[in-house]
Write a protein that holds these residues in place. Sequence first.
Motif, mmCIF file in Angstrom:
data_model
loop_
_atom_site.group_PDB
_atom_site.id
_atom_site.type_symbol
_atom_site.label_atom_id
_atom_site.label_comp_id
_atom_site.label_asym_id
_atom_site.label_seq_id
_atom_site.Cartn_x
_atom_site.Cartn_y
_atom_site.Cartn_z
ATOM 1 N N ARG A 281 17.652 14.685 -20.520
ATOM 2 C CA ARG A 281 16.239 14.325 -20.448
ATOM 3 C C ARG A 281 15.683 13.978 -21.819
ATOM 4 N NH1 ARG A 281 12.508 18.441 -17.428
ATOM 5 N NH2 ARG A 281 11.086 16.678 -17.798
ATOM 6 N N THR A 282 16.108 14.729 -22.831
ATOM 7 C CA THR A 282 15.620 14.452 -24.188
ATOM 8 C C THR A 282 16.150 13.121 -24.687
ATOM 9 O OG1 THR A 282 15.558 16.840 -24.620
ATOM 10 C CG2 THR A 282 15.494 15.366 -26.519
ATOM 11 N N VAL A 283 17.416 12.811 -24.384
ATOM 12 C CA VAL A 283 17.997 11.530 -24.813
ATOM 13 C C VAL A 283 17.243 10.367 -24.170
ATOM 14 C CG1 VAL A 283 20.047 10.071 -24.680
ATOM 15 C CG2 VAL A 283 20.276 12.488 -25.314
ATOM 16 N N LYS A 284 16.934 10.468 -22.877
ATOM 17 C CA LYS A 284 16.196 9.397 -22.202
ATOM 18 C C LYS A 284 14.806 9.213 -22.808
ATOM 19 C CE LYS A 284 18.547 9.815 -17.743
ATOM 20 N NZ LYS A 284 18.397 10.153 -16.290
ATOM 21 N N ALA A 285 14.160 10.321 -23.152
ATOM 22 C CA ALA A 285 12.827 10.221 -23.754
ATOM 23 C C ALA A 285 12.896 9.591 -25.143
ATOM 24 C CB ALA A 285 12.193 11.603 -23.833
ATOM 25 N N ILE A 286 13.950 9.907 -25.896
ATOM 26 C CA ILE A 286 14.094 9.329 -27.235
ATOM 27 C C ILE A 286 14.352 7.823 -27.151
ATOM 28 C CG2 ILE A 286 15.587 9.278 -29.274
ATOM 29 C CD1 ILE A 286 15.950 12.279 -28.967
ATOM 30 N N ASN A 287 15.110 7.405 -26.146
ATOM 31 C CA ASN A 287 15.449 5.984 -26.018
ATOM 32 C C ASN A 287 14.330 5.142 -25.408
ATOM 33 O OD1 ASN A 287 18.036 6.190 -27.119
ATOM 34 N ND2 ASN A 287 18.945 6.747 -25.138
ATOM 35 N N SER A 288 13.297 5.771 -24.871
ATOM 36 C CA SER A 288 12.216 4.997 -24.255
ATOM 37 C C SER A 288 11.452 4.240 -25.336
ATOM 38 C CB SER A 288 11.269 5.927 -23.499
ATOM 39 O OG SER A 288 10.623 6.817 -24.394
ATOM 40 N N PRO A 289 10.852 3.086 -24.983
ATOM 41 C CA PRO A 289 10.084 2.324 -25.977
ATOM 42 C C PRO A 289 9.002 3.185 -26.610
ATOM 43 C CG PRO A 289 10.372 1.049 -23.973
ATOM 44 C CD PRO A 289 10.870 2.436 -23.671
ATOM 45 N N LYS A 290 8.748 2.989 -27.878
ATOM 46 C CA LYS A 290 7.794 3.824 -28.580
ATOM 47 C C LYS A 290 6.393 3.685 -28.018
ATOM 48 C CE LYS A 290 9.992 4.511 -33.027
ATOM 49 N NZ LYS A 290 9.968 5.973 -32.855
ATOM 50 N N ARG A 291 6.080 2.498 -27.527
ATOM 51 C CA ARG A 291 4.728 2.313 -27.018
ATOM 52 C C ARG A 291 4.463 3.168 -25.793
ATOM 53 N NH1 ARG A 291 0.496 -0.658 -27.855
ATOM 54 N NH2 ARG A 291 -0.892 -1.189 -26.142
ATOM 55 N N ASP A 292 5.493 3.581 -25.114
ATOM 56 C CA ASP A 292 5.305 4.392 -23.923
ATOM 57 C C ASP A 292 4.705 5.752 -24.244
ATOM 58 O OD1 ASP A 292 6.257 2.422 -22.376
ATOM 59 O OD2 ASP A 292 8.173 3.352 -21.889
ATOM 60 N N ARG A 293 4.817 6.186 -25.469
ATOM 61 C CA ARG A 293 4.340 7.530 -25.741
ATOM 62 C C ARG A 293 3.527 7.636 -27.028
ATOM 63 N NH1 ARG A 293 2.790 10.910 -22.191
ATOM 64 N NH2 ARG A 293 2.321 12.876 -23.211
ATOM 65 N N GLN A 294 4.206 7.698 -28.153
ATOM 66 C CA GLN A 294 3.498 8.025 -29.379
ATOM 67 C C GLN A 294 2.454 6.981 -29.758
ATOM 68 O OE1 GLN A 294 6.374 8.930 -32.492
ATOM 69 N NE2 GLN A 294 6.125 11.109 -32.099
ATOM 70 N N ILE A 295 2.772 5.715 -29.602
ATOM 71 C CA ILE A 295 1.798 4.685 -29.968
ATOM 72 C C ILE A 295 0.571 4.782 -29.078
ATOM 73 C CG2 ILE A 295 1.380 2.200 -29.963
ATOM 74 C CD1 ILE A 295 4.123 1.771 -31.068
ATOM 75 N N ASP A 296 0.792 4.999 -27.782
ATOM 76 C CA ASP A 296 -0.345 5.143 -26.889
ATOM 77 C C ASP A 296 -1.197 6.354 -27.259
ATOM 78 O OD1 ASP A 296 0.186 2.899 -25.456
ATOM 79 O OD2 ASP A 296 1.230 3.918 -23.821
ATOM 80 N N ILE A 297 -0.542 7.436 -27.639
ATOM 81 C CA ILE A 297 -1.284 8.634 -28.038
ATOM 82 C C ILE A 297 -2.114 8.353 -29.283
ATOM 83 C CG2 ILE A 297 -1.030 10.985 -28.919
ATOM 84 C CD1 ILE A 297 1.411 11.290 -27.107
ATOM 85 N N VAL A 298 -1.527 7.675 -30.253
ATOM 86 C CA VAL A 298 -2.269 7.343 -31.474
ATOM 87 C C VAL A 298 -3.441 6.421 -31.144
ATOM 88 C CG1 VAL A 298 -2.111 6.153 -33.688
ATOM 89 C CG2 VAL A 298 -0.313 7.737 -32.998
ATOM 90 N N LEU A 299 -3.235 5.468 -30.237
ATOM 91 C CA LEU A 299 -4.297 4.522 -29.897
ATOM 92 C C LEU A 299 -5.519 5.234 -29.309
ATOM 93 C CD1 LEU A 299 -2.306 1.524 -28.355
ATOM 94 C CD2 LEU A 299 -3.428 1.631 -30.577
ATOM 95 N N VAL A 300 -5.313 6.155 -28.378
ATOM 96 C CA VAL A 300 -6.467 6.825 -27.773
ATOM 97 C C VAL A 300 -7.114 7.796 -28.752
ATOM 98 C CG1 VAL A 300 -5.657 6.526 -25.416
ATOM 99 C CG2 VAL A 300 -4.971 8.564 -26.690
ATOM 100 N N ASN A 301 -6.353 8.309 -29.687
ATOM 101 C CA ASN A 301 -6.957 9.175 -30.704
ATOM 102 C C ASN A 301 -7.792 8.367 -31.695
ATOM 103 O OD1 ASN A 301 -6.026 12.293 -30.863
ATOM 104 N ND2 ASN A 301 -4.441 11.086 -29.831
ATOM 105 N N LEU A 302 -7.345 7.157 -32.023
ATOM 106 C CA LEU A 302 -8.178 6.269 -32.839
ATOM 107 C C LEU A 302 -9.471 5.934 -32.101
ATOM 108 C CD1 LEU A 302 -5.496 3.796 -34.254
ATOM 109 C CD2 LEU A 302 -6.818 5.462 -35.565
#
Length: 715
Positions: free
Chosen positions: A390-411
């Motif tokens: 599960r961790t490997v699949k999450a690491i391989n997912s596109p960055k926009r699926d998670r961290q970038i989206d989180i940063v965007l809503v925090n901005l």
Amino acid sequence: MRDCSNRAGFDRVLMAVAATFLTVSATSALAAPSDTPRASAAELAIDAAIPRPEPANVPPPTIGDFKMDSTSAVPDAAKATEKPVEPGTAPKAAEPKTDIKPTENVTAPAVKPSDAATTTPPAATATAPAPEPAKEPVKVSTVAPADQPVADRLRDMLGAKSLRYFDRKNERAAVEKFYSTRDYAPQWTQAGKLTDSGKGVIARLKDAAAEGLNPADYPVPDFAAATSPDQLAEAELKLTASMLDYARQAQSGRMHWSQVAADIQYPEHPTDPAEVLANISTAKDASAALDGYNPPHKLYKDLKAKLAELRGQGDGPMIHIAEGPALAYKAATKKQGEVAPEDPRVPQLRAKLGVAENPDGTHYDAKVAAAVRKFQESVDLKPTGVLDDRTVKAINSPKRDRQIDIVLVNLERLRWLPRQLGAASLGNAYVILNVPDFTLKVMQNGAPVWTTRVVTGKPGKHATPMLTETMKFITVNPTWNVPPSIIYNEYLPALQQDPTVLDRMGLRLERRRDGSIHISQPPGEANALGRIRFNFPNKFLVYQHDTPDKHLFAKEERAFSHGCMRVQNPDQYASTLLNITMPNERYTPEKIRSMYGRSEIDLKFPTPIPVNITYQTAFVDDAGKLQIRKDIYGRDAAMIALLKNSRSRDLEAMVAHAQPSYSRPAGSSLPAGVNFASDNSFSSGPSFFERLFGGPSPMTPPAPIGRRPQPRFTR
């Protein structure tokens, strides 16, 4: 007798002749010398030979020299001239009816005989044509000839009611006024070519993604393809509309905070379209001026830089972690040494997760396991530190699926905060509390002054609200006025089970005249608010306070309260704030603790300190590292869904939410055997808000029998 009658008749004839003579003489005197033409040259010679007296050198008369009835005598004289005159007297030419000022009659010099022949008669003056009215000056256009066709089209387009580029009335009115004051000359082009101002605005709009905005929301027209005046005018207005949209959303956000939840309230700070147009059109650097509508806070700028880093990593070659056996690190113990399995995927894992130390190492050591655990926390996986499938699949997912989206809503959430976070007169001092991080900071002059841990509200209906208010005073030894929500949802049901539960908890019960119930707890060590309450009045009735339950601060996640915020070290917090507002008083934690007792003491701030309660699941810490926190209230998920799936919805519109009701719910009755605080079962004391934060006419609640009322002091 006959002789007498003849004598009387003769006298009457003589008087009539005399009156006629005087009338003719007066008429001749009023007429200009040139009114009666000379009969012959001999008469002119005789007149020239007769000496005439020089006019007296007297000052011109004033209005005080004339009586009111003197002006009315002039028409009478005029009437007299209409009577038949004696034979031999030349008839006088008719005078025009004009108003003659008295000063003109007195000061006008006599006409010389030599000029009499050339003097124009009054009759000729009366027939002179009236002067033509002055014509309005012709307005000269300030528009360059090459831009005049575009200006004409702009005038027509802005005058049409069907203009579709500006949906907001205030923006349309500002645009119409802006272009009308410049004779509808285009702002972004000159002779069909983009100006420096136009180029700067276009560059800023195209770079909107760097600010966490969506460039598709600010379309840029193709000026190169615009060759006709119609096309240039249309492109002009489209760019103006996009520029206004960018400024508005950069300052206030792509969505209004009320779209997310009902327990959010920040001060409104919308843009003024007229100010935006004036600012951008006169700025030397239009791009920098437009960028100025983004938040100026360090919190925002640091997070924006991390967004660029995240996107920059995606620009390089994609690192893919292959599937394989689970990797787990185990620290050394007394019985067993350190376990750091070796795997060829570890160098790629180090590069993917940013582990700079020993980049080529193939051992799954403590540093790599810690990076995996941190990543698991950021994506809501159980933070075990084990690299499983599960961790490997999450690491391989596109960055926009998670961290970038989180940063965007925090901005986006940072745009809701006031542009001025602190009190300017106190070195821009303010308090900022980040709910998902469970921390509170006191800031001054751009740097943290003091930091502590906090306990915040539980997820759901007890979530700590997001708001900005001002802290006005601190209460030492506070009385706990139990919120109505706790009374009706928790304490009254408990009374149904045990009518003595409030007595055993040291709580006082009162019934108000409207039938509502008020419960309070007097000051003391066991008080639920501890020894200090920090007051910033707000509609959600929340505040910060001490607590007797200190053990909760040791936990990593500290969402346990009913919405209020519990502070770990309240005496230090109080002294820090008081030394900012009253530096000459030299408060210390020891001085604060010396006030502990059973009497409420209010310490009022000469200058209130702003309190900003935020919800930042992504932020940059003091070491410059990006931190991701768990979305305990589900704010990130709600905002991401709105931004991605609500293209047809106006997210900037305010949503009206029902205000919290603190009235007695239906069916809330008290069981038999419940003891009230006094024999008088009804109380008409202050409202809950006044009990909590004070009011215009504070009242002391009645004390129970056998106990003196607790005094309240204000400093």
